[in-house]
Structure formats: structure tokens, C-alpha cells
Scaffold this motif. Structure first.
Motif, short mmCIF file in Angstrom:
data_model
loop_
_atom_site.label_atom_id
_atom_site.label_comp_id
_atom_site.label_asym_id
_atom_site.label_seq_id
_atom_site.Cartn_x
_atom_site.Cartn_y
_atom_site.Cartn_z
N TRP A 112 -3.90 -4.46 -0.96
CA TRP A 112 -3.32 -5.40 -0.53
C TRP A 112 -1.97 -5.42 0.31
N GLN A 135 -3.46 -3.65 3.56
CA GLN A 135 -4.21 -4.49 4.56
C GLN A 135 -3.45 -5.58 4.94
N SER A 136 -2.37 -6.32 4.18
CA SER A 136 -1.63 -7.55 4.83
C SER A 136 -0.40 -6.94 5.74
N THR A 137 0.17 -5.73 5.45
CA THR A 137 1.32 -5.39 6.33
C THR A 137 1.43 -4.25 6.78
#
Length: 667
Positions: free
Chosen positions: A404, A407-409
Motif C-alpha cells: 500500500w 502504491q500510494s507514495t
């Protein structure tokens, strides 16, 4: 069925000790994982590669194109190296399409041997001949000078290469066309002692330059690219960065930092790097996603100039013979020319992944949490299956959090070390639990065996209260029985029955062979003289009494019953091989092996012991008496086994000698 009780949950000092062990191992493992070698580093790369593959856009690059001197171009226009005038023509054709900037991914470190000026010099030096060429336009005779002028006019960003294994001689400092400033204390760049440049004629005319260095990881894969290198105190940019700076019409870059670490700021672009100046590449996918135009098409004019207009263009070669190929997660032969395009495309789209300075601390913290979780799971979950599921859930949570975050940062925190730690702790804890429970089981079964022995001895003691002078007789016959049984097994007889476990039960059961005497009246059991026929009939009842007493007790015990053998011995040790014994008149192998062994041991001990109706017989005379009953009273095989352990029999008889002068025995 008998069951081992589950151990209680550890508390107190055991709890603190376990937690200390788990946290100690976690701390050690987390600190060791900071070293970028070994299994944790390998597993970290596996996760990084997986994340990069999963998150790859799969879309073609938009703002960058390569003009490729590929194998088709070499076949059409001649093998490498091309004459410098042909390279000049290629550069001029590219420049005519008005790209944003041109980066030349080729290093011309030696003069062009096809240059007419160089040919003239070679003839003069080698053969002493002065030759001239007629009808040559001005400037064409010097290929290097011609190319240098074209590179100058088109403002191409040229190439250089830094050495780390030796110092350039003579040591020269290349011109620093771009300035790198800002928070330089954030960096600890690789410092190159040497440099390989273009020929002086070309290098002196280049307005801009960038280096071509790349560095593979320890597994041979190219994942990161050095965007900055220091040489003689000056910081230089990579060719991809230098070409982007030229396209942005800036001549300087600033080292800065954001909340995640060091960055390079170039105009409106922000490029995350580590302290060594490396950027973590994020490929769109296979090399085909980075547009390429064959150099021969550009030379022939058979291309659309719009494909180059306003784009950042890199001119170079992907030809296999030049060996500028790199192993990447998408292709094991990814052309170095297209690595330039990958880097610029990442910068244009702000698509870099990041490895932050505090990733080591984050991994250490996660390792400690995994260690604590593993210890608590070990303490509170029963059974290996539940422990496996619990540990698996913790590991899945770690991977999910890492995925996660990426994927997000774009920040990569490897779950590899925590996962390896979890697997290691699971193995240690399950092994420890197995050993602890095995020890507890052993202790429980030891206590059970002890209780069984006490039960046997207590029941035998009942008989002794009625016949108080038989204590030594019980001990001797018990050891005789074991010696005979072991001898039978050692000689390959009755192997299926006489297992080590059976012999142990036989040993502890033997003392109950006369338990039935508790049912015989005192006036018969303790009579000093010879029994009458009627009295002997009642005396013989003790075999049945013994069987009934033991069976009534055995019915109250579940599972494999350790009293079964004791019942057999009590009921059959007066049976005879020829069928003339009592109480059932069994013959031959119909008599259980336990009863046949007990019969030999019991009769021998009765013969060598003092009785009220007879003196003790010597050992030799006792054996002679018994030999006459071989095959009559005694099983021949059992009797022969008894004779073969005669020294052991004598040792037992001497060890458990009667203390009283008179011993009442079986009649």
C-alpha cells in the motif's frame, strides 16, 4: 483413552524470558538487515521487482524518443564505427526536426581513422609519403573537426565516462557545463578518480556533457541509475539529467530535501535520489514502450519529423555487437540507449520510486513488532496450525502495508526482513513448543509409568500381607522373567510379541502372579505341612482368583491396558506344556508366552528357596530337576533360554537373597 494434559500458558519469568528472546532476535535481525548483502537483501529485491512490475503503467513514453543505430541501420549503412561525417549527418537530420534537446549516447574517445587528414598523417608517419587529395570541399578532410562543429552548432549534449578503478593520466578536469548546488551536505556521492572523454577536438567544442555511467546491483540487475558523480571536487550530471536540463533551458540544479529525503530540483521537476545520488528507476514495461526510430530512416529522410519535434531525443546504438545491454526486470537485454529514455520519462512524469533514508529504522521497527507478535502468538495460540495461521496473518499484514505504501507514495520499505524473521521465529517457537510438550509428555508418561508400578506393587503387597515371607521371591522372579524374555528376543524368537515395551510390561506385571492368594483361607495358605487333596484344590483356586481380581481392576482403565499381561500371568503360570496344569489345562502355545516364562521363573525360585516342607536345593540340583520337566511342564524354547542366561540368573538370586530363614512358596 489416556491423554497427555495440555500445558498451561506460560506466565511470570517464562513470559518475560520469551518476550526478551523474541525482541532480542528481532533487534539483531533488524540491525543486520541494514547491510545490503545476503538473503534479506535478495528477498527485498524480489519484493521491489514485484511491486515495480505490478505498478508499471504499460503505456508508451510520450516526451522522449531514441534514434537508434540498430542492427538494421548497421547492415544498411555500414558496420560500426561509422565515419564521423555520417554521424554528423545523422545529428544534423535530427536537429532539423527541432527536438527540445539532443543527447548523444556515444563516446568518441579515439580519432576517426577514416578521416582524410588522419590517413595523410598515417602515410607520412608509417611510409614517409606525402599524399594529397584533390577536389575535397573545405573542412571535409577533418572528420573529427567536422563532427565537432556540428555538435557545437546543434548544441548536442555529449558524453563522458568516469573511472573508479584508476586515475586518468594525465589527470584532467572536464568542463563543468552545469552547476549543482544547494544542500550538498545531504549527499555522499561516489568520487571518481578518473575520466574518459571524447577526443580533445570534439570535447573542446561540446557545449554540454553528461556521463554515461550505470551501476548494476549485486545480482546483476539494473534498478538504479547514478544521476550525480563527483570528480576532483566538482559534481557532474548523468547524460539523461544533463539532456533534460538542456531541454528545460537551465544550467543549474539544486540539491534539496522534502519530508522523505534528498531531491534534485531542476526547473519544475523534482527528482528523488539517495545520498549516493542514485535514482530508483520505474520502468513502464518492455523496451518497446520507449519509441525508437532507426538511424538509417533518419539518414534517408523516411521518418516523420513530428515524431521528434519538441521531444527529448537520445542518439545512440542498441546493436548487440556493442554490448550496451542491461539486465532489468522487464528484459534481460534492455538497451543502454533506452535506459536514458526510461530516466527522462520518469522525470517528466514524476514517476520515480523512492528508498527513503529512514527505511532501515522502519524495517527495524517492523521486525520488533513481528517479533513481539510472534511471541504473543506462541504464548496464546494452541497447536501448530493456529500458530501457523496467526504468523501467516501477521506476515500478510506486513506485505499489505508495504504494498500500500509503495502504491500510494512510491516509497519502498522492504517486507523481506520482517518476513524472514517471522519464518525464523515460527520455526524456533514451534520447535521449542514441540520440545517443551515432548518433555511434558515424557514427564507425564514417566509419572504414569511410576503410578502403574506403584499400583502393581501395591496389589502385590496385598498378597504379601497374607504370605509375608514372599517379598524376595517376587523380586527374584520379576528379574528372572525379564532376563528370559530378553534372551528369547535376542535369539530371534517371539519377535512380534516380545517387543521392548512388552518386556517392560512383563517386568512390572510379574509381581502380581500370586495376587490370587488373598482369596485362599489362612489355614491352607499358612499350613506348615503338606496339603491334603481337598486343600490343594482350594489352593489351586488362587490362579482364578488372581485373574478375576486383575480383570475387575482393568475394566476401570480406558485404552491400552497395562494390567492385561498381569492377568495372563496370574491365570496361566501354573499351566503346563503337556496340558496337565491348572486352572484351564492349556497346552503348548495355547498358553500365553507370559505364563510360560513365569512358570520357569517361579519353579526355579521355589526349588532354590527354603520351604517349610523342604530345604533349599542347590542351583545345580534344581536345574537337573527342571531338565526332567522340559517339554512336560516347561516350554522347551523358554527353558533353553533360561539355561542360556544362567550367569544372570545366579546374579539375580544372589542380589535378592532372602533375609528370613523360611520362605513359603507356591504349592
Amino acid at each position: 483413552m489416556l491423554r497427555v494434559p495440555l500445558s498451561r500458558r506460560p506466565t511470570g519469568i517464562w513470559l518475560y524470558g520469551l518476550l526478551s528472546l523474541a525482541l532480542g532476535l528481532s533487534l539483531t535481525w533488524g540491525l543486520a538487515s541494514r547491510v545490503e548483502i545476503g538473503l534479506p537483501h535478495t528477498v527485498a529485491n524480489l519484493f521491489l521487482d514485484s511491486y515495480l512490475r505490478i505498478t508499471a503503467s504499460g503505456k508508451p513514453a510520450q516526451g522522449v524518443v531514441v534514434v537508434d543505430v540498430d542492427d538494421v541501420s548497421l547492415a544498411a549503412a555500414g558496420q560500426w564505427p561509422w565515419p564521423r561525417y555520417r554521424m554528423a549527418a545523422l545529428i544534423e537530420a535530427v536537429a532539423a526536426a527541432k527536438p527540445a534537446a539532443i543527447g548523444l549516447d556515444i563516446l568518441f574517445s579515439e580519432p576517426d581513422r577514416t578521416s582524410l587528414d588522419n590517413i595523410r598523417k598515417s602515410f607520412k608517419q608509417d611510409l614517409g609519403l606525402d599524399i594529397t587529395f584533390g577536389g575535397i570541399p573545405s573542412g571535409v578532410a577533418d572528420n573529427d573537426g567536422y563532427l565537432a562543429q556540428v555538435l557545437f552548432d546543434t548544441e548536442v549534449v555529449g558524453a563522458r565516462y568516469f573511472y573508479f578503478d584508476h586515475i586518468s593520466k594525465p589527470a584532467t578536469r572536464p568542463r563543468a557545463e552545469f552547476r549543482i548546488g544547494g544542500k550538498l551536505d545531504l549527499l555522499a556521492l561516489n568520487d571518481a578518480p578518473g575520466v574518459l572523454n571524447n577526443t580533445e577536438q570534439i570535447a573542446s567544442r561540446l557545449r554540454y556533457s553528461g556521463f554515461l555511467n550505470s551501476q548494476r546491483d549485486s545480482d546483476g540487475m539494473l534498478r538504479r541509475l547514478p544521476l550525480l558523480i563527483k570528480h576532483q571536487g566538482i559534481i557532474y550530471p548523468h547524460l539523461s539529467l544533463a539532456t533534460l536540463m538542456r531541454a528545460s533551458r537551465v544550467d543549474s540544479a539544486t540539491i534539496d530535501e522534502d519530508r522523505f529525503g534528498a531531491v534534485i530540483r531542476v526547473g519544475r521537476y523534482t527528482i528523488p535520489i539517495d545520498e549516493k545520488g542514485f535514482a530508483l528507476l520505474r520502468f513502464n514495461g518492455k523496451p518497446e514502450l520507449y519509441p525508437a526510430i532507426p538511424a538509417v530512416d533518419v539518414l534517408n529522410g523516411s521518418f516523420d519529423a513530428a515524431d521528434l519535434r519538441g521531444k527529448i531525443v537520445f542518439v545512440g546504438s542498441s546493436a548487440a555487437a556493442l554490448n550496451d545491454l542491461h539486465a532489468t526486470i522487464f528484459d534481460l537485454q534492455f538497451p543502454g540507449l533506452k535506459i536514458q529514455a526510461v530516466t527522462v520519462d520518469d522525470i517528466l512524469r514524476g514517476n520515480f520510486a523512492r528508498e527513503v533514508p529512514w527505511s532501515g529504522n522502519a524495517v527495524l521497527l517492523v521486525c520488533l513488532l513481528v517479533g513481539l507478535s510472534a511471541a504473543l502468538l506462541f504464548l496464546w495460540l494452541r497447536g501448530a496450525a493456529w500458530l501457523f495461521l496467526g504468523t501467516g496473518a501477521v506476515m500478510a499484514l506486513v506485505v499489505a502495508a508495504s504494498a500500500w505504501l509503495f502504491q500510494s507514495t512510491g516509497i519502498f520499505i522492504s517486507p523481506g526482513s520482517p518476513l524472514l524473521l517471522g519464518a525464523m521465529l515460527f520455526t524456533i517457537f514451534t520447535t521449542a513448543r514441540y520440545m517443551v510438550e515432548k518433555r511434558q509428555s515424557f514427564e507425564w508418561f514417566r509419572k504414569l509409568a511410576n503410578a502403574r508400578q506403584v499400583t502393581m506393587e501395591s496389589m502385590a503387597a496385598i498378597a504379601e500381607t497374607r504370605d509375608p515371607e514372599t517379598g524376595a521371591h517376587i523380586k527374584r522372579t520379576q528379574h528372572y522373567v525379564r532376563a528370559i524374555a530378553q534372551r528369547l528376543r535376542d535369539t530371534g524368537q517371539q519377535l512380534q510379541t516380545l517387543t521392548p515395551e512388552y518386556i517392560d510390561l512383563l517386568f512390572v506385571s510379574a509381581p502380581l502372579h500370586d495376587i490370587g492368594k488373598v482369596g485362599v483361607p489362612d489355614h491352607i495358605l499358612l499350613k506348615p505341612g503338606k496339603l491334603t487333596d481337598d486343600e490343594f484344590v482350594l489352593m489351586k483356586k488362587h490362579a482364578e482368583y488372581g485373574r478375576d481380581i486383575i480383570q475387575s481392576t482393568a475394566q476401570k482403565i480406558e485404552g491400552d491396558n497395562f494390567l492385561q499381561i498381569a492377568g495372563e500371568i496370574a491365570a496361566t503360570h501354573h499351566e503346563k506344556w503337556d496340558g496337565s496344569g491348572y486352572p484351564l489345562g492349556l497346552a503348548g502355545e495355547a498358553i500365553p508366552i507370559s505364563g510360560r516364562i513365569m512358570a520357569v521363573a517361579d519353579v526355579y525360585d521355589a526349588l532354590i528357596s527354603r520351604r517349610c516342607y523342604k530345604p533349599p536345593f542347590p542351583h545345580g540340583e534344581s536345574l537337573e530337576i527342571m531338565r526332567k520337566s522340559r517339554g512336560v511342564i516347561f516350554d522347551p524354547a523358554v527353558f533353553d533360554a533360561f539355561l542360556s542366561v544362567e550367569p544372570r540368573i545366579l546374579e539375580i538370586a544372589a542380589r535378592f537373597k532372602d533375609e528370613s530363614e523360611m520362605i513359603l512358596g507356591d504349592r
